[in-house]
Each structure stands twice: as structure tokens, then as C-alpha cells.
Design an enzyme around this catalytic site. Sequence first.
Site, PDB file in Angstrom:
ATOM      1  N   HIS A 179       0.834  -1.216   0.000  1.00 59.12           N
ATOM      2  CA  HIS A 179       0.000   0.000   0.000  1.00 59.12           C
ATOM      3  C   HIS A 179       0.861   1.256   0.000  1.00 59.12           C
ATOM      4  O   HIS A 179       0.437   2.299   0.499  1.00 59.12           O
ATOM      5  CB  HIS A 179      -0.941   0.030   1.202  1.00 59.12           C
ATOM      6  N   LYS A 206      16.139  22.103 -10.976  1.00 61.10           N
ATOM      7  CA  LYS A 206      15.510  20.823 -11.307  1.00 61.10           C
ATOM      8  C   LYS A 206      16.388  19.834 -12.064  1.00 61.10           C
ATOM      9  O   LYS A 206      17.156  20.211 -12.935  1.00 61.10           O
ATOM     10  CB  LYS A 206      14.258  21.071 -12.151  1.00 61.10           C
ATOM     11  N   GLU A 238      10.067   8.513 -16.920  1.00 61.67           N
ATOM     12  CA  GLU A 238       8.715   9.045 -17.129  1.00 61.67           C
ATOM     13  C   GLU A 238       8.212   8.697 -18.527  1.00 61.67           C
ATOM     14  O   GLU A 238       7.059   8.297 -18.709  1.00 61.67           O
ATOM     15  CB  GLU A 238       8.699  10.567 -16.958  1.00 61.67           C
TER      16      GLU A 238
END
Length: 466
Positions: A157, A284, A291
Site C-alpha cells: 500500500h 531541477k 517518465e
Amino acid sequence: MSEKLWQGRFEQPTDKIVEGYTASIQFDSRLYRYDIEGSIAHCRMLAECRIISHEEASRIVEGLGEIQREIERGSLVLDASQEDIHMAIEQRLMQKIGETGGKLHTARSRNDQICLDMRLYLRDVLTLTGTQLLDLELALVTLAETHLGTVLPGFTHLQHAQPVLLSHHLMAYYEMFRRDHQRFSECLKRTNVLPLGSAALAGTTFPIDMEKTAALLNFPAVVRNSLDAVSDRDYLLEFLAAAAIAMMHVSRLAEELILWSSSEFKFIDISDAFCTGSSIMPQKKNPDVPELMRGKTGRVYGNLIALLTTTKALPLAYNRDLQEDKEPVFDTADTLFATLRLLTKLLPEIEFHTERMRTMAEAGFTLATELADYLVRKGVPFRRAHHAVGQIVHHCIEGGKALHQCQLDELKGFHKAFDADVFDCLTLESAVDRRQSIGGTATVRVQQAIEEARSELAAKRTRLDG
Ligand code: ARG
């Protein structure tokens, strides 16, 4: 505009827009090698069966060889007026060797011809996929071997559950790609069947020898029903399905790499060469490669659904709808190759923050099950032990401390079966190494899994090379 090879029964030329709409040459031209290979085998068979003469066959084979070189040099212009790659090649053959070229299409139809081309193409795709998966599997096993001493929290979970070895986690992905490998190999068996000779739909009146063509093209089997042969696209669907599952596996690994590289997890760093920056935020470093792997999974699923939908409720036998099988298959093959290759390259570029993983492996009371199992070993029924440890966890949360920071007396307050040796089981090593059930995370088990994987990979490599 050149006249169509099927122009005979028509009074008017094809409408230009219709020509563009029905043509497949824009995408099926990539099958040219297979088309020529299939035609050469067909032609040799025709000659052996005395359906055409050996002299005619040599002229055709020579012409086809020249056409292949023309295509490879880029000197043969392919355009929509030729409809598809089969017609383009046949037309060119007739330009080159005249009437004799027109004998090549004896005892065959484009309906069985395209099935042959796609089967030959897919055979190569499946072989290459096998090689690429092998490299990926090897990369995973190598990483698992390197990180045998690293513990991280295992999650259920997405909540801390129990500590596991990083190697065990990596070997879980090995298992997934191993099954993918099996699926592609299974698909190869059903792809490796010769359809040529089924002709338009009913077989042919000519005394052909399909076994001969099969032998020339290295097919171990021949189709058993001509109607099925020209309408069957199962082998493509199986490939698309196997690829969709493989990409699903890639997307799960990609997702974990993305999560793990976030500041919240800080489990890994992906090398600069595999990341990109932001045009606005100077700080960044984005995990674009995983991705995109996750993102491209969508189109691969889409390709499977597209072909399933195209083939749904199609009456026998060939229908032009089936021309729509090509782009999804090509796109999936291209996407799969690019993704597997890059993933294999990316894995060794990951830096694992093993200290951070270890620290987090203990956070979130991941050793609570150890306490419960301890009580069970002392004869306490599991449900009762579970309840007592639940209360201990609650107590620790209230007091802001970890399980191992409890005093023995404190523990005894929750269950009298606790003894001084309880602290031995409250270590990560103990939690990991006690899990020796088959497929468990104990170091001995993981080591064994790695060894087995190594020999499986060696055997697969030998089969590929042999
Ligand atoms: N371009 C066609 C395809 O990809 C080849 C078969 C055409 N057959 C036909 N009867 N028009 O399916």
C-alpha cells in the site's frame, strides 16, 4: 500514373483520394526485404514443381535481387499509386524483365503474401526482443549481485511493511522479464508457420509444394486451413499482448525509479546523462527517461486494443480492414526496442543511497512483525501476538520512540512471554535472514536466486548463439 496490376476489369482509373486512402505503401515498404525473400522462395518452389521453368525462375530471382539493391540505394521511388509494397515490387519486376515477371504471382495472392511478410518480419522482431530481454535480465542480475548487502523498506500500500534486500527487489523484476521472455518465445512458435499457398482464401489449383517453400524459408510448419491462414492475426495480437505486459513491467520499474529519486525518498540518483533540466526552475533535475518509459506504455496498450478491435467480428476470410494491422505492430516493436535498450543502459547509471535505504528500512515500525513472530515462537497464538504488538506500536507512537528502544519490562507489560533474547530479533539482518521460505528475502535465498538466474541466462545465451 502507372496502370494498376488489377486494372483489367475497371473502366475508370482510381480516384486520387481513394488511392491515398487505400494505399499502405507509406508504412508497409519497410517489409520489402521480407517480401523479396518470400517471393524468391515462392519462385524457386514454382520452378521445382515445374509450374514455371528454371530459366524463368532465375530471371525472376535475379530481378528481385536487383530491386532489393535499388530500394536499399534509394533509387526506387515508391508512391501511393503502387498501393502496397507487393505491387510496387511486382510492377518494378515487370519493368525490368518484362512478361516473365508476371509469372511470379502464379499460385499466390496478396492475401497470403502479406501474411507471409508479417510472419517473417515478426520472427525477426521476436528474435531481437529475446536478445534485448536477455541483456536487460543480465543487467538486473548484475545489479542484484552488487547490492546483496543493502536493505530497504519493502512496501505494501506504499506504506513501510517489512525490510527486504534491494537484491530481492531487483530480482522481482528479473522474474517479470523472465516471464515476458517466455511469452515472446511462445509467440514465436505460433508465428513460425508458413501461410503461403493459401492463396486468396481457398488454396490453389496449381501443384505447389508448400513444404518446400517452408523449408526454403526455415518454417518448421505449414498452416492447416487456408481460410484461417489469410485471416489469422493471432500471432500479431499475441506479440502486442506480450509487449503490453512487458511495458507494464517496465512502467512499474520506471515508476519506482521516479519515486525513489524524489527528495521524499532519496533512495537513488540517476546520472545526469539520463535526466533533463527545467526551462524555468534552475534547481531541477527531472527523471524524464523513466517518465517516458511509463508514458509510452500507453501507446503500446493502445496498439493492442486497436488490433483487437479491428479484428473483432471480421467475417472470414481476408478483409481490407486487416491492412490496419501493420502500424500498431510496427509502432509497438519500435517502442519496445527503444525502451528495453534504454532501460538496460540506464540501470548501471543508477546510484543507490544504501545508507538512506537502511535508515528508512527501520522507520515506520517495519520490525513489528518480528516481535509478533517472536511471541509465536514462544507458543503464543499468532492472533494474540499480533494484538499485543499492535498495542506496543501504539505505545511507541505515543512515546515517540522506536521498538528497540523499549525496555524489557515495558514489553513484558504487554505480554509476559517477552524475554531478554527478544532484542536479537529486532535487527534488520535478523528480519531479512530469517525469511528463508522459498522465494523469501533471506540472503541465502536471494543468493541462490541470483545463481539460478545466472545459469538460466547462460543457457539462453548458448541457445541464441547456437
Ligand atoms: N496491403 C494489403 C494489406 O496490407 C495487402 C493485401 C491486399 N489484398 C487485397 N485483396 N487487397 O493487407
